[in-house]
Structures are given as structure tokens and as C-alpha cells.
Design an enzyme around this catalytic site. Structure first.
Site: not given
Lengths: 323, 323, 323
Positions: C223-225
Site C-alpha cells: 500500500g501507499h507510504n
């Protein structure tokens, strides 16, 4: 990249307390925001971060207006998180605007497909005969949209998504599987976003339906004849088996599994990695996964779990002995 | 789209009770079938639906012949579901026939690949040097078949499938991973169907093997050197780790995980979302997932579960005290 | 395909006991190795296989030198498995060498992308404007690398991987979802391998980071980050939710789920199919999945599990009564 606070206020509204000429050079979470950044207070529990942040402006709820304005500029709105979301859109439109309508030279659109002139069709996308792509919809790359599949307006379909593969349908006969041809299609509404490498299968007889405003993360599997209600969101790696009927405004956590032919009413929230094995007819939060532990502890508890029904009977026996 | 009942009967057999000239305009589940539709009774438990349905013809087991013929036309067969499957095939062949052998202009077939002249190679498919594609097999779109990978006859490989990526093999050395080159290939038999975005890795030394008649749903992961026996079916999002050996005629439910180097004998059935951590040497049905519950209830039970082994010992202590 | 034992020894070192002129025609696991094969003893527990194997040479630990040399040729090294890994690389380089730098004619590289001249860009890969591909890195096929995404040197990115799709970010407002534009990118280090159809999302504001030497299997969702520390490995179908921070030298078993915003320190090992719901701040092995059982047994135990907290209270009541 720079926006004046006054430009943000003019574009997005809210009550600005502070100078319109403050220069905003970045967006940042409240914990790491520096001078020049704009940030937001997403939840009252983070209020202590309000006083510590170096941000040049903080987007806050009305109840934090006094506290926020004591430390510097702020924008007061009822929903800081939604305001912040719109701010990311404004920021992007200024600094890396999205492409206008295009069909990438490597894309393949069948002459019998209907693609709206405003749609954006990225590299290596395939839109088959009889498929429909709505206004402003964007197929990122390597997307497949098969015959009888309709994608509405303002959708974002990320790379590698497969819309309209055959549903998984076979009838057993003499220990072999006889293929059930999947004669339905897929109907995807407006404002839907589907994450990378996710799949939405075509229906067996009728269509698989994804209603308006649904958001699916990456690697999500939607089986044939599933119906996903409006504005429901599913996190990564969720699997929804055939003919499940999921209500509107539901959320399904990452890696959860919904078995086939079940019904989930509106506003049902399933925790990550939970397995939905029965219909859920009452809104609420539902969970089911084994809690993680040190491996050695888990092993002992898992071993005991395999005798749990026995333990229950032994307990019952003791209770009878005691009365 | 229309077929006469007599045409269906002539093509697929069974005992037709009723007029051959009845016009069939659609296929439908028994619960939603309308006049003009043909449907089927899949299971005796749905017998009460037989009398209510508006369908113009019902495909039934012999024991329902009397009941069915009282209400209208019926076709009597030993396996209504398999008959219905063949009917979907007939319907499709009449109304949206599949394309003949073709190689899509965007596909890339290496000059050293062997593709049978009757195969169908869809958009953006890649068949590498040394790969083999059998007769009548259909690669839908964006399929990768790497060197040393063989796909048999009459297979359907859905969009985005990757056959022959490297198995996941690394040896640890000084806290780094040293790649183990994957020198084997993939061998896929005849009549295999593989769902969208699924992956079958090449073997480390020998081939990964998928036997005849296997059906894999979408987003399934088959690790290196796995052996899947004939006519086994796996639902969406299943993961099978390296060197697992799965028997014939097994079924594995959606989201289940099979760990590496295990053996499952023939006719093993694994429920959805279950984790197979030991070999299963006896045919049967196996399950293991945490039952879903209201979140608050789950939290209490999960907390207690982390003390379960302790509880067992406390129970034992009580029992000793009681004797 | 053939190598002399002396050639292997010269290329890879170790202490060779036996004739350099022995002909090696294959690599094989110790249990199935035949005359002409070279194999290795990976673990002392398999020592009994040493005396039975027909292999022409066995790679062994120093403590097995005597036993191994009694039966024939051997190569003595401190890490037989790593030696074997390098041997697979030698074997492949001799018998099916990898292609030199190339850009496949079907690939699409944006003029504003930076692709190192030594990189290998396979069929139907898309490298967007502003993306960077490092030296010797290989994108196999159908790979997407979006703007602001950087892949380091010596990486292998398998078919269907999507790097830089939007992270899953939406703010709720009036029961709708407002898109949070994902303004960050992806930063992938050197010597990273990413399995087929896996996804690494771009960050919301900052970059998603995969450090050097990370190995991800197929169908993994990042997922993001997320931040994945160096030399961490994740097996197939793992899902890591947004902003999780995973340490270096971790391993995560197949199908495991890591929830968002958690921290795992270095050297944490998560078993397959486990759900990480809290930060893990101590190195070690962690597990959490329901043990599989015969379906009937599982049903009873699962039913009892739903009353477990009650059972605990009843047990406590009994204990009080007993004291």
C-alpha cells in the site's frame, strides 16, 4: 510548486483566518509538516499535535478554531479531511495536471466498442467489441474490458484490471467439470475506482453489478453476479465469491473473504482478513480472525483450540458436579 | 435470440415432455425465470420452486418428472446441472459464437515458440521462445507464457495470467538473499482453465505441473514445483506454496492457503480461507478459519483465546480438585 | 548440458574432494539425484540421505566432509545452500544465458523516462514520463512503471507488476468518497525482485519505499507510504496496508496481512496467513491463524469459540466456588 493561501481559500472555500498571501509549498501530515506546508487536523485525538506543528496553515474543525488561530493561519471547515482531499486535487491540477482525452497509440479498441470521446485509454488497454467506456473515464494501462461490459463515467480503472473474464462456473459430471458459459456481462456505474490487477468477472446469466461511487483497492476479486452497492469500499486482496449481494456504504477490510450467495445489508463493516460465511442483515462492525501472538504461545493456544469443544463439555461436567 | 425446445432436445438429448415448438428466449435461475425461459432444478431442496416458476421449460431429475410435467414442459435427465451447462454452451454457440483460430495483431509470438494453428492468441499476449500452446487453446489477453512452458489443448487462459515467472527461491548468506535460478518449466495439461491475473511459477529444477481438467479461478498463485492433480478446482485468491502436491478431484475454497512441500491426496476438499499446514492423507472436508462475529463479541473471545492454554490448565486443576 | 566438476570448482570455489574431470549433467535435490547430478545437503537433519544418494557430487558442510567423501566426490563449503544457489546461476549462464540489454519492440518507454542503457525492457512494458529504471534491471513483460517511480539497479520485476498505481485514499463526506490524489511516488532500491502481478502503490504525499535487496513473491500488495526495510522477503499473496513500516531482514509468510500504520522492527518473522494488527517491536516469530481440522471437528470447536469468553467466566465462577 507553490500556492498562495488565498488561492486555496478561493478555490475550496472555508473560513480563512490568516493572511491570503502566505505561500504554501507543500502538503504534509500534521506530525511531519514544516514551515511552508499546509496540513489538517483529522481527529480530535490528535489535538495536541496542533500546538506543536510547524505548518504554515492547519485545516481544522470549528471547535479548534481558537486553538489553531493562536498559533498561526488556519482554515475552519466542518470536514477537514474532505477539504484536504479536495486540496490534493487542487494541488495536482496545478502542478501535474491530468491528461485530456486520449487513446494511447498502443491501445486496442475494437471498432464495435463504444468509447466516449472524453475517455482516456492508456497503454496496452484492450476494449473489446460491445464494451462501453463512459465520459472522462480513465483506463490506466494493460486494462481488459470484454464484450458486454460497461464502465460508467468518471471512473478510474488502474493498470492490469480485468473486467469481464468468465465467472468460475462448472457443473460436475463423471468426475469432470463441464463449463457453464458465462452469458452475462459487467455493469460498472459512475465514479467507480478499481485498483491495480483487480478482477470483476462477467455474470453467468445476468450482469455483475458495481454501483456508483464504489472504490475497490488492488488485487480484489469480484465473482460473477456479485452486486456491490453504491459507495461501498473494499481494501486490497478482498475476495467476493459469486452472487454475493453487498449493500451500499459498506467497508470491507483488506484480505477479507465474502462467500457466495450471501447478503450484506447497507452499512456493514467487515474487518480485515475476516471470513463472511453467513448473511449479515444488521448494520454494524463484524470481525473474525485469529489474533497474532508469539509463535510459541500461538502453538499452545491453537493446540488447545482443537480441543475446545471437549473443554466445554468438561466444564459443563464440573458445573453439574458442583450443583 | 431464440431456440425452439425441439432444437435444444435434438442437440443435447434427454427426455422431452412437451411441445418441440415451444420458443425459448432465455436461460434463467429457477427463482427468477419468466415465460420464455428455460431453467433447471439443481437440487431436490428447491423442489417447492418447481411449482411456482413461470419458466417455459424446466430441466429436472427423473424423480420430479411427474411434478414438473403437471405444470408444463420439462426435460428429464440424470444430471440437470450438467445438462444446463451444456445448454449454456449451445446457447453461446448460437448467439455469440467464439472466434476461430486467430492471432491478434498486437500479440507477440516468438519465432521459436510453437503455437498450434488452431489456437487463439488474444491482444497483448506474449508467447516466448520455447513455449508451446496446444490445439484450440485460447489465451484471452495480456497473457505471458515464458520459455519452457507448455500449455496443452483446449485450455482457456484468461487475461493477465502469468505462466512461467520465476519461482520464489533464494538462499540466505550473510543476511542477503542469493537468487536460485529457476531452471524448470511449467507443464499444463489439456482442458485446463486459469482465471484472470493468476500465476503459475516455473519449477526450480523440474517442472511445475497442472494436470488435465484443472480449473483455477482468478488471482490464484501456484508456486514452483507444485503438482496439481487432474480435475482439481481452486476458487479465487488461493495460494499454493512451492512443492505442494495436490491430488486429483480436490476442491480448494477461495482465499485458502496451502503451505509448501505438503501432500493432499485425491478428493480432499478445503474450505474457503483455511490454511493447510500439514499433509492431508485422507479424503474428506477440512476447515480452519475464525468464525466471524459482532466486533465486540469477537474482541472478547479473541482475548480469551490468547489465554486458552492457561484456561485448559486451570480446568485440569479444577478437575483434579474434584476427584 | 554438461559442466566438469573442475569448472564448477574453479568458478565457485570451496574445497573439492574428488576428480575435476567428473561430468555433471544436472542439478537435483538430494532425494532424487541420479548419477551425473550434483546436489547439496541443506540441513543436518537430512544427513541420512547423504549415504543413499546416487549423485556424482554432493555439496556439504565441513562436518560432513568425512561421510561425504567416503561415498564419492564432494565440495565442502560453509553454506551449501548459498553455494548451490550460485551453482544454479552458473548453470543458467552456461546453458540458457540471459539476454543482454534490450528494449522489446512492443514496449513503450516515454521520451521523458530515464532507462539505463543496460536495462532490459520486455514485451508490453510501459515506462511513463518521469520514471527511472536502473542499470541491469529487467522488466519481464506487461510491467507498468508510472511517473515519479524509481526502480534501482539489478532488479527483476516480473510480468504484470504495477508500480505506482494510486494508493487507496478517500475522505468520506456526505456518504460519498472524495478522492485524495496520491502526490508521492515509489522508490525501489537495488537488487530487488518483485513477483508476477504484484503491486506497489505510490505514496499519498511522500514516496512508498522498498529498500535494497527486498524480495517480494507474486500477487503481493504494498500500500501507499509503506516502507519495507532492506533484505526483507514476503511470500505470495501478502498484503501490506498503507503506511506500515516493516523492518530489515524480516520474512512474511504467504497470505499474511499487515494492517496500516504499524511498525515491525528488524528480524520479525510472520507466519503464513497471519494477521498483524499491532506493531511488533521485538524481533521473533509471530503467528496467528486458525488450525485446520476435519470440517465436523472444526464446526464444533468454532461454535465453542464463539462462547469462549463465557466459558472463561464460568470457569472463574467454578474456581471461586472451589476456594
Amino acid at each position: 510548486m507553490l500556492l498562495l493561501l488565498g488561492q486555496i481559500h478561493q478555490a475550496l472555500g472555508g473560513a480563512l483566518i490568516g493572511s491570503k498571501s502566505i505561500e504554501i509549498v507543500g502538503l504534509a501530515p500534521i506530525a511531519s509538516a514544516k514551515a511552508g506546508d499546509i496540513t489538517f487536523l483529522s481527529h480530535p485525538q490528535f489535538a495536541d499535535q496542533l500546538q506543536k506543528t510547524q505548518a504554515s496553515c492547519v485545516i481544522v474543525f470549528p471547535q479548534f478554531q481558537d486553538l489553531a488561530s493562536q498559533r498561526g493561519a488556519c482554515i475552519v471547515v466542518d470536514n477537514p479531511y474532505a477539504y484536504y482531499a479536495r486540496l490534493t486535487q487542487l494541488w495536482k491540477s496545478q502542478h501535474s495536471p491530468e491528461p485530456q482525452a486520449f487513446v494511447h497509440p498502443t491501445a486496442w479498441i475494437d471498432p464495435l466498442a463504444q468509447v466516449h470521446p472524453s475517455a482516456r485509454i492508456g497503454p496496452f488497454c484492450w476494449v473489446d467489441a460491445g464494451a462501453t467506456i463512459g465520459a472522462n473515464t480513465w483506463l490506466k494501462s494493460h486494462v481488459s474490458v470484454s464484450r458486454q461490459c460497461k464502465v460508467g463515467a468518471n471512473c478510474i480503472i488502474h493498470s492490469g484490471v480485468v473486467i469481464g473474464a468468465d465467472g468460475f462456473g462448472f457443473a460436475p459430471e463423471n468426475s469432470h467439470w463441464i463449463k457453464i458459459e458465462q452469458l452475462g456481462g459487467v455493469h460498472i456505474g459512475d465514479d467507480v475506482e478499481i485498483g491495480a490487477n483487480s478482477c470483476v468477472d462477467r455474470g453467468a446469466l445476468e450482469d455483475t453489478v458495481i454501483e456508483n461511487g464504489v472504490k475497490l483497492d488492488n488485487l480484489v476479486q469480484i465473482g460473477h453476479n456479485v452486486h456491490v452497492g453504491a459507495h461501498t469500499a473494499m481494501a486490497g486482496c478482498v475476495g467476493v465469491a459469486g452472487s454475493a449481494r453487498i449493500g451500499a456504504h459498506c467497508t470491507i477490510g483488506g484480505g477479507a473473504v465474502v462467500l457466495g450467495h450471501l447478503q450484506l445489508v447497507d452499512h456493514v463493516h467487515i474487518s480485515a482478513a475476516s471470513v463472511v460465511t453467513r448473511s449479515i442483515l444488521q448494520a454494524g462492525n463484524y470481525t473474525g480472525f485469529f489474533p497474532i501472538d508469539h509463535n510459541a504461545t500461538w502453538e499452545k493456544n491453537a493446540a488447545s483450540l482443537r480441543q475446545l469443544n471437549q473443554l466445554r463439555h468438561r466444564l459443563k461436567g464440573l458445573e453439574k458436579g458442583n450443583t
